[in-house]
Design a protein around this motif. Structure first.
Motif, PDB file in Angstrom:
ATOM      1  N   UNK A  26       0.828  -1.205   0.000  1.00 17.66           N
ATOM      2  CA  UNK A  26       0.000   0.000   0.000  1.00 17.66           C
ATOM      3  C   UNK A  26       0.865   1.258   0.000  1.00 17.66           C
ATOM      4  N   UNK A  27       1.958   1.224   0.752  1.00 19.84           N
ATOM      5  CA  UNK A  27       2.852   2.387   0.813  1.00 19.84           C
ATOM      6  C   UNK A  27       3.716   2.509  -0.431  1.00 19.84           C
ATOM      7  N   UNK A  28       4.328   1.400  -0.849  1.00 22.22           N
ATOM      8  CA  UNK A  28       5.265   1.479  -1.969  1.00 22.22           C
ATOM      9  C   UNK A  28       4.569   1.813  -3.284  1.00 22.22           C
ATOM     10  N   UNK A  55     -11.267 -12.264   2.295  1.00 19.24           N
ATOM     11  CA  UNK A  55     -10.588 -11.825   1.070  1.00 19.24           C
ATOM     12  C   UNK A  55     -10.264 -10.336   1.122  1.00 19.24           C
ATOM     13  N   UNK A  56     -10.983  -9.613   1.991  1.00 19.77           N
ATOM     14  CA  UNK A  56     -10.785  -8.161   2.154  1.00 19.77           C
ATOM     15  C   UNK A  56     -10.715  -7.480   0.799  1.00 19.77           C
ATOM     16  N   UNK A  57     -11.829  -7.563   0.091  1.00 16.68           N
ATOM     17  CA  UNK A  57     -11.866  -7.203  -1.322  1.00 16.68           C
ATOM     18  C   UNK A  57     -11.548  -5.741  -1.592  1.00 16.68           C
ATOM     19  N   UNK A  58     -11.896  -4.821  -0.666  1.00 17.63           N
ATOM     20  CA  UNK A  58     -11.641  -3.412  -0.942  1.00 17.63           C
ATOM     21  C   UNK A  58     -10.136  -3.134  -0.939  1.00 17.63           C
ATOM     22  N   UNK A  59      -9.413  -3.808  -0.060  1.00 18.58           N
ATOM     23  CA  UNK A  59      -7.955  -3.652  -0.065  1.00 18.58           C
ATOM     24  C   UNK A  59      -7.368  -4.189  -1.367  1.00 18.58           C
ATOM     25  N   UNK A  60      -7.884  -5.338  -1.815  1.00 19.75           N
ATOM     26  CA  UNK A  60      -7.431  -5.876  -3.099  1.00 19.75           C
ATOM     27  C   UNK A  60      -7.710  -4.873  -4.220  1.00 19.75           C
ATOM     28  N   UNK A  61      -8.871  -4.224  -4.174  1.00 21.13           N
ATOM     29  CA  UNK A  61      -9.207  -3.245  -5.203  1.00 21.13           C
ATOM     30  C   UNK A  61      -8.327  -2.004  -5.110  1.00 21.13           C
ATOM     31  N   UNK A  62      -7.894  -1.670  -3.897  1.00 19.44           N
ATOM     32  CA  UNK A  62      -6.917  -0.581  -3.739  1.00 19.44           C
ATOM     33  C   UNK A  62      -5.632  -0.919  -4.487  1.00 19.44           C
ATOM     34  N   UNK A  63      -5.153  -2.150  -4.311  1.00 19.24           N
ATOM     35  CA  UNK A  63      -3.922  -2.580  -4.976  1.00 19.24           C
ATOM     36  C   UNK A  63      -4.101  -2.552  -6.494  1.00 19.24           C
ATOM     37  N   UNK A  64      -5.219  -3.061  -6.985  1.00 17.30           N
ATOM     38  CA  UNK A  64      -5.462  -3.093  -8.424  1.00 17.30           C
ATOM     39  C   UNK A  64      -5.557  -1.685  -9.010  1.00 17.30           C
ATOM     40  N   UNK A  65      -6.208  -0.781  -8.283  1.00 11.68           N
ATOM     41  CA  UNK A  65      -6.326   0.602  -8.756  1.00 11.68           C
ATOM     42  C   UNK A  65      -4.966   1.285  -8.784  1.00 11.68           C
ATOM     43  N   UNK A  66      -4.175   1.083  -7.734  1.00  9.22           N
ATOM     44  CA  UNK A  66      -2.833   1.674  -7.687  1.00  9.22           C
ATOM     45  C   UNK A  66      -1.956   1.116  -8.802  1.00  9.22           C
ATOM     46  N   UNK A  67      -2.056  -0.193  -9.044  1.00  4.83           N
ATOM     47  CA  UNK A  67      -1.295  -0.786 -10.140  1.00  4.83           C
ATOM     48  C   UNK A  67      -1.749  -0.224 -11.485  1.00  4.83           C
ATOM     49  N   UNK A  68      -3.057   0.020 -11.617  1.00  6.19           N
ATOM     50  CA  UNK A  68      -3.570   0.616 -12.850  1.00  6.19           C
ATOM     51  C   UNK A  68      -2.965   1.987 -13.097  1.00  6.19           C
TER      52      UNK A  68
END
Length: 361
Positions: free
Chosen positions: A21-23, A299-312
């Motif tokens: 999340x930080x990096x 699964x903590x889906x919102x955190x997963x979506x945070x990662x996917x959005x940041x990667x996007x």
């Protein structure tokens, strides 16, 4: 005990599933500065390293504070174990390390952080300490004497920490350090150097985090209420909390649309944004189903979506019109740095099924 034994215990202590999340957040800020012509691989590496270490310091600090307050056991029944993101790392409660060992590790991390921060200040100047001070205020204020998480400011603290502070601080470091001639060294108004694009990106990431914390706090509702931890969820209830992620997903979609209109390359962020919109809408309508709720929490889906959005956001920069000064080789090095800091955490998350998508009803 001299030295640092049990390396896996220390690895677990810093909770690697959070560090991405930080990096990723700082990489978004770095790449935005890069796209505006402020490029410096060495400085970018220091900024990513500082973010990683600062996050590790925060996790160790929270572990110590949680342990001292005896607030580790979220669930006592075997049938309802803590999720991957709750209850601390379990290093102290599991007696994998002693409290003195963890404190020594904490001070070691702080010492390394000061050295890395010194390198950044060498390039950027003392003004960067304003960003550091803001980050430290929210990082140590979350569970320390200020106890922001106990007075209804924990959600806001996470919003500003993982959004504007991380993203904009990384952007400012590159902008002020890569081209000193373009930055007035006497101007301490750092907000004046922040571009609209990087501000919108920071708001997207911070808002996702704000919504995700509400869902986590729904799981901790009974414990927080009993411990007089006045989170927004405790104050306004679970029904309120179930709606917040969907409302924030609408805000995120609007901000993402603004980015796409500005530059079509940002379309890479849309899949993560739309997925978050759909899943939060489903969560809002089904959260009272206990089996569904626990499956989503695991699964903590919102955190997963945070990662996917940041990667996007990160991937989108590979398709933007980068200035010639950036250089192809340097840009590739920066993307490699992103991969180095992201893949270990992604692997950890995948093994724990955090990327398990919602099943059909």
């Amino acid at each position: 005990m001299a030295g640092f034994k049990h390396p896996m215990a220390y690895f677990r202590l810093v909770r690697p599933h959070w560090t991405i999340a930080s990096t990723l957040a700082v990489m978004v800020g770095i790449l935005q500065a890069w796209s505006e012509g402020y490029s410096h691989v060495g400085l970018a590496s220091l900024v990513v390293g500082a973010a990683f270490i600062q996050h590790a310091v925060m996790e160790v600090w929270d572990e110590l504070k949680d342990y001292s307050n005896y607030r580790q056991n979220v669930y006592s029944e075997v049938a309802q174990p803590p999720t991957l993101f709750s209850g601390g790392s379990g290093v102290l409660t599991g007696r994998l390390l002693t409290v003195p060992q963890v404190w020594r590790f904490f001070y070691t991390l702080l010492a390394v952080y000061v050295v890395v921060l010194g390198g950044i200040i060498h390039f950027v100047g003392w003004r960067f300490l304003l960003c550091v001070a803001a980050g430290m205020f929210f990082m140590f204020g979350y569970n320390s004497k200020l106890k922001l998480s106990y007075i209804g400011l924990g959600e806001f603290s996470n919003f500003i920490s993982f959004g504007p502070i991380l993203v904009c601080s990384a952007y400012l470091a590159l902008r002020l350090g890569a081209s000193p001639a373009t930055a007035d060294a006497t101007n301490w108004n750092l907000l004046g150097f922040v571009s609209e694009t990087v501000l919108v990106e920071s708001l997207i990431l911070g808002t996702i985090w704000f919504g995700s914390l509400h869902i986590q706090e729904m799981l901790d509702y009974d414990e927080d209420k009993a411990g007089n931890k006045r989170t927004l969820v405790v104050r306004f209830g679970k029904t309120y909390a179930s709606r917040v992620p969907f409302v924030t997903s609408l805000i995120i979609a609007a901000l993402a649309a603004w980015l796409v209109v500005d530059d079509l390359a940002f379309a890479f962020v849309l899949p993560g944004v739309l997925l978050n919109l759909v899943e939060t809408a489903m969560f809002m309508s089904r959260w009272r189903d206990a089996e569904y709720f626990m499956r989503k929490m695991k699964s903590f889906f919102v955190y997963r979506n945070f990662v996917l959005t940041a990667l996007g956001l990160v991937v989108s920069y590979g398709f933007r019109d980068m200035p010639q000064a950036a250089g192809t080789a340097a840009l590739l090095a920066l993307f490699a740095l992103t991969a180095i800091t992201s893949l270990p955490a992604l692997s950890f998350l995948a093994k724990n099924r955090v990327f398990t998508f919602a099943r059909a009803a």
